[in-house]
Write a protein that holds these residues in place. Structure first.
Motif, PDB file in Angstrom:
ATOM      1  N   GLU A  37       0.833  -1.211   0.000  1.00 31.73           N
ATOM      2  CA  GLU A  37       0.000   0.000   0.000  1.00 31.73           C
ATOM      3  C   GLU A  37       0.865   1.256   0.000  1.00 31.73           C
ATOM      4  OE1 GLU A  37      -3.294   0.498  -0.550  1.00 31.73           O
ATOM      5  OE2 GLU A  37      -3.176  -1.629  -0.990  1.00 31.73           O
ATOM      6  N   GLY A  38       1.990   1.207   0.709  1.00 33.29           N
ATOM      7  CA  GLY A  38       2.895   2.353   0.736  1.00 33.29           C
ATOM      8  C   GLY A  38       3.476   2.645  -0.634  1.00 33.29           C
ATOM      9  N   ARG A  70       2.088   1.827  -3.530  1.00 33.10           N
ATOM     10  CA  ARG A  70       0.980   2.340  -4.352  1.00 33.10           C
ATOM     11  C   ARG A  70       0.736   3.818  -4.078  1.00 33.10           C
ATOM     12  NH1 ARG A  70      -2.890  -2.939  -3.601  1.00 33.10           N
ATOM     13  NH2 ARG A  70      -1.930  -4.134  -5.286  1.00 33.10           N
ATOM     14  N   LEU A  71       0.654   4.150  -2.809  1.00 32.82           N
ATOM     15  CA  LEU A  71       0.399   5.548  -2.458  1.00 32.82           C
ATOM     16  C   LEU A  71       1.548   6.445  -2.923  1.00 32.82           C
ATOM     17  CD1 LEU A  71      -1.431   7.610  -1.125  1.00 32.82           C
ATOM     18  CD2 LEU A  71      -0.289   7.123   1.053  1.00 32.82           C
ATOM     19  N   CYS A 101      -0.804  -0.306  -9.086  1.00 39.02           N
ATOM     20  CA  CYS A 101      -2.146  -0.373  -8.506  1.00 39.02           C
ATOM     21  C   CYS A 101      -3.018  -1.455  -9.126  1.00 39.02           C
ATOM     22  CB  CYS A 101      -2.830   0.991  -8.592  1.00 39.02           C
ATOM     23  SG  CYS A 101      -2.107   2.186  -7.430  1.00 39.02           S
ATOM     24  N   SER A 112      -5.814  -3.375  -7.286  1.00 38.27           N
ATOM     25  CA  SER A 112      -6.635  -2.511  -6.432  1.00 38.27           C
ATOM     26  C   SER A 112      -8.050  -2.528  -6.998  1.00 38.27           C
ATOM     27  CB  SER A 112      -6.093  -1.079  -6.458  1.00 38.27           C
ATOM     28  OG  SER A 112      -4.805  -1.015  -5.911  1.00 38.27           O
ATOM     29  N   LEU A 137      -7.880   5.029  -3.090  1.00 37.54           N
ATOM     30  CA  LEU A 137      -6.882   3.981  -2.854  1.00 37.54           C
ATOM     31  C   LEU A 137      -6.945   3.404  -1.465  1.00 37.54           C
ATOM     32  CD1 LEU A 137      -4.569   2.547  -4.326  1.00 37.54           C
ATOM     33  CD2 LEU A 137      -3.032   4.293  -3.438  1.00 37.54           C
TER      34      LEU A 137
END
Length: 162
Positions: free
Chosen positions: A2-3, A5-6, A76, A79, A162
């Motif tokens: 997730e980190g 992706r962000l 992503c 997602s 997200l």
């Protein structure tokens, strides 16, 4: 994950915002201001701007814009489809902005440079150079500003989702 992706979405958002702001500034300030000036001023100023903007800072932002949008899409994948859909829309808008620049604005910039130093041009020639450059360049820049701003909005929505 997730980190990552962000981080990818944030990086794409930052460079897209910088690019959209640059094109927006030209659309609402620089070109309307120059439109009020004489031919020699417009041609000379735009020649100098076109030389000055080819610097590492602008080139990194310009080139990384679609690249980082593509990276954001790539990392992503997996997602929710809504996130990926917004990011793909941002990528498409970024590619449109790039294509308009390469196919529209750059050839006009090259023709402006090829005219030679404005100080050496006769008045009639300066007027001709301006007529062949200004209206088309302004139209292409507005398209770039809109496409980049839409890309920015899509990235922001993608980041929120997200």
């Amino acid at each position: 994950m997730e980190g990552v992706r962000l981080a990818a979405v944030v990086a794409a958002t930052v460079v897209t915002g910088l690019l959209a702001g640059t094109f927006f500034g030209f659309a609402v300030g620089v070109m309307p201001g120059l439109a009020r000036m004489g031919d020699r001023v417009v041609v000379g100023v735009m020649q100098r701007i076109n030389e000055a903007i080819l610097n590492p800072w602008f080139l990194v932002v310009f080139v990384s814009n679609p690249v980082l949008a593509a990276v954001a899409v790539g990392v992503c994948v997996g997602s929710p489809w809504t996130v990926v859909g917004w990011l793909v829309a941002a990528l498409v808008c970024s590619v449109v902005s790039l294509a308009v620049t390469v196919r529209g604005s750059v050839p006009l910039n090259d023709a402006l440079a090829a005219a030679g130093p404005v100080e050496r041009l006769a008045e009639a020639e300066v007027a001709r150079v301006r007529r062949r450059f200004e209206a088309g360049w302004v139209r292409f820049n507005v398209v770039r500003a809109v496409a980049s701003t839409l890309a920015l909005g899509c990235l922001v929505v993608g980041a929120v989702l997200l």
